[in-house]
Design a protein around this motif. Structure first.
Motif, mmCIF file in Angstrom:
data_model
loop_
_atom_site.group_PDB
_atom_site.id
_atom_site.type_symbol
_atom_site.label_atom_id
_atom_site.label_comp_id
_atom_site.label_asym_id
_atom_site.label_seq_id
_atom_site.Cartn_x
_atom_site.Cartn_y
_atom_site.Cartn_z
ATOM 1 N N THR A 16 0.740 -1.245 -0.085
ATOM 2 C CA THR A 16 -0.042 -0.050 0.104
ATOM 3 C C THR A 16 0.588 1.351 -0.105
ATOM 4 O O THR A 16 0.238 2.232 -0.224
ATOM 5 N N VAL A 21 -3.794 4.499 -1.535
ATOM 6 C CA VAL A 21 -4.881 4.039 -0.664
ATOM 7 C C VAL A 21 -4.634 4.079 0.710
ATOM 8 O O VAL A 21 -5.293 3.743 1.574
ATOM 9 N N HIS A 26 -4.121 1.701 6.507
ATOM 10 C CA HIS A 26 -4.111 0.241 6.304
ATOM 11 C C HIS A 26 -3.821 -0.340 7.520
ATOM 12 O O HIS A 26 -4.083 -1.216 8.137
ATOM 13 N N LEU A 117 -10.648 7.449 3.924
ATOM 14 C CA LEU A 117 -10.506 6.535 2.713
ATOM 15 C C LEU A 117 -11.649 6.816 1.979
ATOM 16 O O LEU A 117 -11.609 7.149 0.598
ATOM 17 N N GLY A 121 -11.364 8.568 -1.865
ATOM 18 C CA GLY A 121 -11.837 7.683 -2.983
ATOM 19 C C GLY A 121 -12.841 8.476 -4.091
ATOM 20 O O GLY A 121 -12.662 8.498 -5.004
ATOM 21 N N SER A 163 -3.650 9.365 2.353
ATOM 22 C CA SER A 163 -2.453 8.470 1.551
ATOM 23 C C SER A 163 -1.662 9.685 0.918
ATOM 24 O O SER A 163 -2.219 10.766 0.142
ATOM 25 N N ARG A 254 -11.151 2.431 -2.337
ATOM 26 C CA ARG A 254 -11.088 3.158 -0.971
ATOM 27 C C ARG A 254 -12.421 3.414 -0.568
ATOM 28 O O ARG A 254 -12.556 3.225 0.764
#
Length: 268
Positions: A16, A21, A26, A117, A121, A163, A254
């Motif tokens: 990742t 992402v 994560h 996330l 996204g 991210s 995401r």
């Protein structure tokens, strides 16, 4: 040392780190899912990024060699390459150092990751759809104003789940940089950024590491090695995929993962 956890987190980091992402997000969600103490593994999660850095150095060693030789020859292209990376790094270095404690506090909040996330996204999909193909090709050719903009956009990634690679890549796209150059700029910018974050974390926790608190140096070394090997494979795949499909698949990923994590976290 829980070897299976070390290997699993090393794999998560390697997969990742350079995808848009959020590797930190994560790792935080993995800590919540597996039920281990995130504070105990906080230093581990940051330091194993060194493995991912080394993967970039190995994969792009020819580029770095050309730049190094060019610097000795005072080549304008090599000088602009180094200038662009260092200038883009400065905002994160200054803001990250100033807000270090506040950033650390966010690392223990998986619900923040879930929301970030999903929002990230949606942003990826939106930017992919509204931005025209960029014309700027080559890290050394990115204009200084664009470089500064990318540097400040990278600071958004101080919120876990945003991210770092996603912020820098999408920021570069929005500012007129073409896809492959945007991805490679993000890879190269990761080196000083992640080295700085790792150094800051090691200095801040040097007494705990020396005293054997938290995760030991053996676990960190193993996690770093796993992250390195996995990142070698993932980065090659990522560059090829981006050239064919763009970044939207990562946006949808995401949204699905973030929504699932949010539902799970609020139902606990």
């Amino acid at each position: 040392m829980d070897i299976l956890t070390v290997i699993l987190l090393g794999i998560v980091e390697g997969v990742t780190e350079f995808l848009p992402v959020s590797s930190t997000g994560h790792l935080i969600l993995a800590s919540a899912l597996l039920g281990y103490d995130s504070e105990t593994w906080a230093v581990f999660n940051i330091v194993i990024q060194l493995g991912a850095i080394l993967a970039i150095v190995v994969l792009y060693w020819r580029t770095f060699w050309v730049v190094l030789v060019g610097l000795f020859k005072r080549d304008a292209l090599a000088i602009r390459f180094v200038r662009n990376i260092l200038v883009a790094f400065i905002p994160a270095a200054v803001i990250g150092f100033a807000l270090h404690k506040k950033i650390e506090a966010l690392l223990g909040q998986p619900i923040v990751v879930a929301v970030a996330l999903v929002v990230g996204g949606i942003a990826i999909i939106g930017i992919e759809r509204i931005t025209k193909p960029g014309e700027v090709r080559g890290v050394a050719e990115v204009p200084l104003g664009t470089v500064i903009g990318i540097g400040f956009i990278q600071c958004l990634a101080m919120v876990p789940g945003v991210s770092r690679s996603g912020a820098t890549i999408l920021g570069a796209l929005a500012l007129g940089v073409e896809r492959r150059t945007a991805a490679e700029f993000s890879f190269f910018l990761a080196i000083p950024t992640m080295l700085g974050a790792t150094t800051l974390e090691l200095v801040a926790n040097r007494h705990a590491l020396a005293g054997g608190a938290g995760v030991g140096l053996g676990a960190i070394a193993l996690g770093t090695l796993v992250a390195f090997v996995v990142a070698l494979v993932v980065v090659r795949w990522f560059v090829t995929l981006v050239g064919r499909t763009g970044f939207s698949p990562f946006g949808w990923y995401r949204i699905v993962v973030g929504a699932a994590a949010f539902i799970w976290l609020i139902s606990k």
